[in-house]
Scaffold this motif. Structure first.
Motif, PDB file in Angstrom:
ATOM      1  N   UNK A 199       1.797   9.194  -6.155  1.00 17.95           N
ATOM      2  CA  UNK A 199       2.303  10.559  -5.958  1.00 17.95           C
ATOM      3  C   UNK A 199       3.363  10.894  -7.002  1.00 17.95           C
ATOM      4  N   UNK A 200       4.211   9.920  -7.379  1.00 17.21           N
ATOM      5  CA  UNK A 200       5.218  10.162  -8.411  1.00 17.21           C
ATOM      6  C   UNK A 200       4.562  10.372  -9.766  1.00 17.21           C
ATOM      7  N   UNK A 239       0.833  -1.191   0.000  1.00 19.46           N
ATOM      8  CA  UNK A 239       0.000   0.000   0.000  1.00 19.46           C
ATOM      9  C   UNK A 239       0.877   1.254   0.000  1.00 19.46           C
ATOM     10  N   UNK A 240       1.951   1.229   0.763  1.00 18.85           N
ATOM     11  CA  UNK A 240       2.854   2.376   0.821  1.00 18.85           C
ATOM     12  C   UNK A 240       3.526   2.583  -0.536  1.00 18.85           C
ATOM     13  N   UNK A 241       3.942   1.498  -1.190  1.00 18.03           N
ATOM     14  CA  UNK A 241       4.555   1.614  -2.514  1.00 18.03           C
ATOM     15  C   UNK A 241       3.548   2.142  -3.539  1.00 18.03           C
ATOM     16  N   UNK A 242       2.308   1.683  -3.460  1.00 11.94           N
ATOM     17  CA  UNK A 242       1.280   2.180  -4.376  1.00 11.94           C
ATOM     18  C   UNK A 242       1.036   3.672  -4.160  1.00 11.94           C
ATOM     19  N   UNK A 293       5.029  13.601 -12.109  1.00 12.41           N
ATOM     20  CA  UNK A 293       5.424  13.476 -13.513  1.00 12.41           C
ATOM     21  C   UNK A 293       4.439  14.196 -14.442  1.00 12.41           C
ATOM     22  N   UNK A 294       3.143  14.045 -14.181  1.00 13.35           N
ATOM     23  CA  UNK A 294       2.137  14.735 -15.001  1.00 13.35           C
ATOM     24  C   UNK A 294       2.281  16.246 -14.876  1.00 13.35           C
TER      25      UNK A 294
END
Length: 124
Positions: free
Chosen positions: A79-80, A71-74, A84-85
């Protein structure tokens, strides 16, 4: 002693006062409620259940920790992606031809053709 009592003693020769005071106490062993074999079976069964329970708790704990890490990685990935967007939109905003022409004129450059083409990147 009186005479009557002496006669009673003589009439009943089987009476011995010393034998009357002796009492024999026999200890009766009660059968145990649970036999030794049953105790061993119950102990082994309890140990197996305890080990199985500890294994289940540790497995559930490991799974929970893994799910939390996922969940933390997701969350980090989402957020990354947002960053990027935002950077992509900022890049498009900064690469507008009108902006580039304004900056060029402010720095003293003369534009010969009114058409400004945007350079495209080539991915290798």
């Amino acid at each position: 002693m009186s005479e009557n009592q002496a006669r009673k003693w003589q009439v009943n020769p089987q009476y011995n006062p010393q034998e009357e005071t002796k009492t024999v106490v026999k200890k009766v062993k009660k059968a145990p409620w649970i036999t030794k074999g049953e105790k061993i079976v119950y102990a082994v069964t309890s140990a197996v259940i305890l080990v199985f329970g500890i294994g289940m708790v540790s497995y559930a704990s490991g799974t929970d920790a893994l799910n939390r890490d996922m969940q933390q990685l997701e969350d980090n990935i989402s957020s990354q992606k947002t960053v990027n967007e935002n950077l992509h939109f900022e890049k498009e905003e900064l690469s507008r031809p009108e902006r580039i022409i304004d900056i060029a004129e402010k720095n003293g450059l003369k534009i010969q053709n009114s058409e400004v083409k945007q350079a495209e990147t080539v991915n290798n």
